[in-house]
Design an enzyme around this catalytic site. Structure first.
Site, short mmCIF file in Angstrom:
data_model
loop_
_atom_site.label_atom_id
_atom_site.label_comp_id
_atom_site.label_asym_id
_atom_site.label_seq_id
_atom_site.Cartn_x
_atom_site.Cartn_y
_atom_site.Cartn_z
N ASP A 65 25.22 32.24 -2.01
CA ASP A 65 24.59 32.49 -0.67
C ASP A 65 23.30 31.80 -1.13
O ASP A 65 22.34 32.35 -2.13
CB ASP A 65 24.09 33.90 -0.56
CG ASP A 65 23.30 34.14 0.52
OD1 ASP A 65 22.67 32.96 0.94
OD2 ASP A 65 22.98 35.16 1.16
N TYR B 50 15.91 25.85 14.12
CA TYR B 50 16.84 24.93 13.55
C TYR B 50 16.01 23.72 13.28
O TYR B 50 15.84 22.87 12.33
CB TYR B 50 17.99 24.70 14.19
CG TYR B 50 19.22 23.88 13.62
CD1 TYR B 50 20.05 24.02 12.50
CD2 TYR B 50 19.32 22.55 14.09
CE1 TYR B 50 21.12 23.50 11.87
CE2 TYR B 50 20.22 21.69 13.45
CZ TYR B 50 20.88 22.14 12.69
OH TYR B 50 22.12 21.35 11.93
N LYS C 49 14.77 22.00 9.86
CA LYS C 49 15.36 20.58 9.38
C LYS C 49 14.42 19.48 9.47
O LYS C 49 14.43 18.52 8.75
CB LYS C 49 16.65 19.98 10.58
CG LYS C 49 17.68 20.86 10.60
CD LYS C 49 18.50 20.95 9.19
CE LYS C 49 19.95 21.04 9.22
NZ LYS C 49 20.42 21.32 7.99
P1 NAP Z 1 30.27 24.42 8.91
O1 NAP Z 1 31.16 23.69 9.27
O2 NAP Z 1 29.67 25.50 9.80
O3 NAP Z 1 29.69 24.51 7.35
C1 NAP Z 1 28.92 25.16 6.80
C2 NAP Z 1 29.07 25.82 5.59
O4 NAP Z 1 27.91 26.56 5.19
C3 NAP Z 1 29.88 27.14 5.92
O5 NAP Z 1 30.89 27.01 4.96
C4 NAP Z 1 29.18 28.32 5.70
O6 NAP Z 1 29.82 29.32 5.44
C5 NAP Z 1 28.37 27.65 4.76
N1 NAP Z 1 26.94 28.66 4.70
C6 NAP Z 1 26.43 29.39 5.60
N2 NAP Z 1 25.37 29.85 5.11
C7 NAP Z 1 25.44 29.70 3.94
C8 NAP Z 1 24.58 30.38 2.77
N3 NAP Z 1 23.59 31.19 2.98
N4 NAP Z 1 24.92 30.12 1.45
C9 NAP Z 1 26.03 29.14 1.34
N5 NAP Z 1 26.81 28.78 2.27
C10 NAP Z 1 26.55 29.00 3.48
O7 NAP Z 1 28.68 23.27 9.34
P2 NAP Z 1 28.69 21.63 9.29
O8 NAP Z 1 28.66 21.21 10.76
O9 NAP Z 1 29.70 21.55 8.16
O10 NAP Z 1 27.12 21.52 8.73
C11 NAP Z 1 27.05 21.21 7.54
C12 NAP Z 1 25.46 20.68 7.35
O11 NAP Z 1 25.18 19.79 8.25
C13 NAP Z 1 24.67 21.93 7.83
O12 NAP Z 1 23.32 21.80 6.95
C14 NAP Z 1 24.27 21.60 9.07
O13 NAP Z 1 23.18 21.93 9.63
C15 NAP Z 1 24.27 20.04 9.23
N6 NAP Z 1 24.28 19.19 10.49
C16 NAP Z 1 25.46 19.22 11.18
C17 NAP Z 1 25.55 18.74 12.28
C18 NAP Z 1 26.92 18.67 13.16
O14 NAP Z 1 27.01 18.10 14.16
N7 NAP Z 1 28.08 19.33 12.71
C19 NAP Z 1 24.61 17.84 12.67
C20 NAP Z 1 23.46 17.79 11.92
C21 NAP Z 1 23.43 18.44 10.80
P3 NAP Z 1 30.34 30.40 6.41
O15 NAP Z 1 31.27 29.44 7.47
O16 NAP Z 1 31.43 31.41 5.66
O17 NAP Z 1 29.28 30.93 7.26
#
Ligand code: NAP
Length: 252
Positions: free
Chosen positions: A68, A160, A164
């Site tokens: 975490d 958020y 960010k």
């Molecule tokens: P995702 O598919 O939801 O993956 C995020 C991962 O982080 C999940 O496996 C989640 O675990 C894990 N996580 C959450 N809280 C955590 C913690 N406290 N400690 C360790 N792991 C934790 O999201 P994603 O879209 O791949 O996002 C990855 C990054 O890109 C994030 O920082 C997000 O804000 C950023 N981002 C994404 C987008 C987009 O469009 N997808 C756009 C801009 C930025 P659980 O599932 O078990 O909670």
């Protein structure tokens, strides 16, 4: 800097990636392994982290660790696991993230605190602890995952967007502290990328976002992974404190 074009970009490097059991983090881990890295996947769910590591080739290539990122001790253990398993720590990608969207009228204090804790405190934990190890080796690359929401501010995302944008300031400050120690710190601002995070979005909101993208499509996790590889490898050896937008032209 001379490049040996016959060598994979991350040959013999060890990379830790947080939140890498799925989504963008997993795509980064997959690409890093294909470029010769050994990876440590940190995620909240130990089983999912272990399954992801197994998919990437198991023990020799990847290890899954429950972590975490809001907990300082968990991040220490994650980085130690990399050194225990593979001997070095060369790259850290602070990617773990959550959303708790709501307008200010309805957002609870808890939703604000959770998002700030995971993104801002989590990235700070990962950055400062990685930096402490990497400065001893006088080498290393840290990649922080911000968001285009941190550049423009999104309605329904005061938590958020603040977190960010904070990652951008933190990245630049850390880059200044670490440049003369041989450690580079950069950030990526993804736009709309197809993952569980965006699949959870109501269809109307997804369509609205899509309409504002000059390239007229959402991005794939692999398209963030390739930019993370660039920032993690010597391809970007003269870059630090930068923020790369990977958005299909959205909010340029
Ligand atoms: P995702 O598919 O939801 O993956 C995020 C991962 O982080 C999940 O496996 C989640 O675990 C894990 N996580 C959450 N809280 C955590 C913690 N406290 N400690 C360790 N792991 C934790 O999201 P994603 O879209 O791949 O996002 C990855 C990054 O890109 C994030 O920082 C997000 O804000 C950023 N981002 C994404 C987008 C987009 O469009 N997808 C756009 C801009 C930025 P659980 O599932 O078990 O909670």
């Amino acid at each position: 800097m001379e490049f040996d074009v016959t060598r994979p970009l991350l040959a013999d490097k060890t990379a830790v990636i947080t939140g890498a059991a799925q989504g963008i983090g997993y795509a980064i881990a997959e690409l890093f392994v294909s470029e010769g890295a050994r990876v440590v996947i940190g995620d909240l769910d130990a089983d999912l982290a272990a399954v992801a590591a197994e998919k990437l080739g198991g023990q020799a290539a990847a290890v899954g660790v429950r972590c975490d990122v809001t907990q300082s001790g968990d991040v220490d253990a994650l980085l130690s696991a990399a050194i225990d398993a593979f001997g070095t720590l060369d790259v850290v990608v602070n990617n773990a993230g959550i959303t708790r969207d709501a307008t200010m009228r309805t957002m609870t204090e808890d939703q604000f605190d959770q998002v700030i804790a995971v993104h801002l405190k989590g990235t700070w934990n990962g950055t400062r602890k990685a930096a402490a190890i990497m400065r001893e080796a006088e080498a290393g690359a840290i990649v922080n995952v911000s968001s285009i929401s941190g550049k423009v501010g999104m309605a329904g995302q005061t938590n958020y967007s603040a977190a960010k944008a904070g990652i951008v300031g933190m990245t630049k400050a850390a880059a200044k502290e670490m440049a003369h120690h041989g450690v580079r710190v950069n950030a990526i601002q993804p736009g709309l990328i197809r993952t569980a995070m965006t699949e959870a979005m109501p269809e109307r909101i997804f369509a609205e976002k899509l309409a504002g993208i000059p390239m007229q499509r959402a991005g794939e996790p692999s398209e963030i992974a390739s930019v993370a590889l660039f920032l993690a490898s010597d391809l970007s050896s003269y870059m630090t404190g930068t923020v790369l937008e990977v958005t299909g032209g959205r909010f340029m």
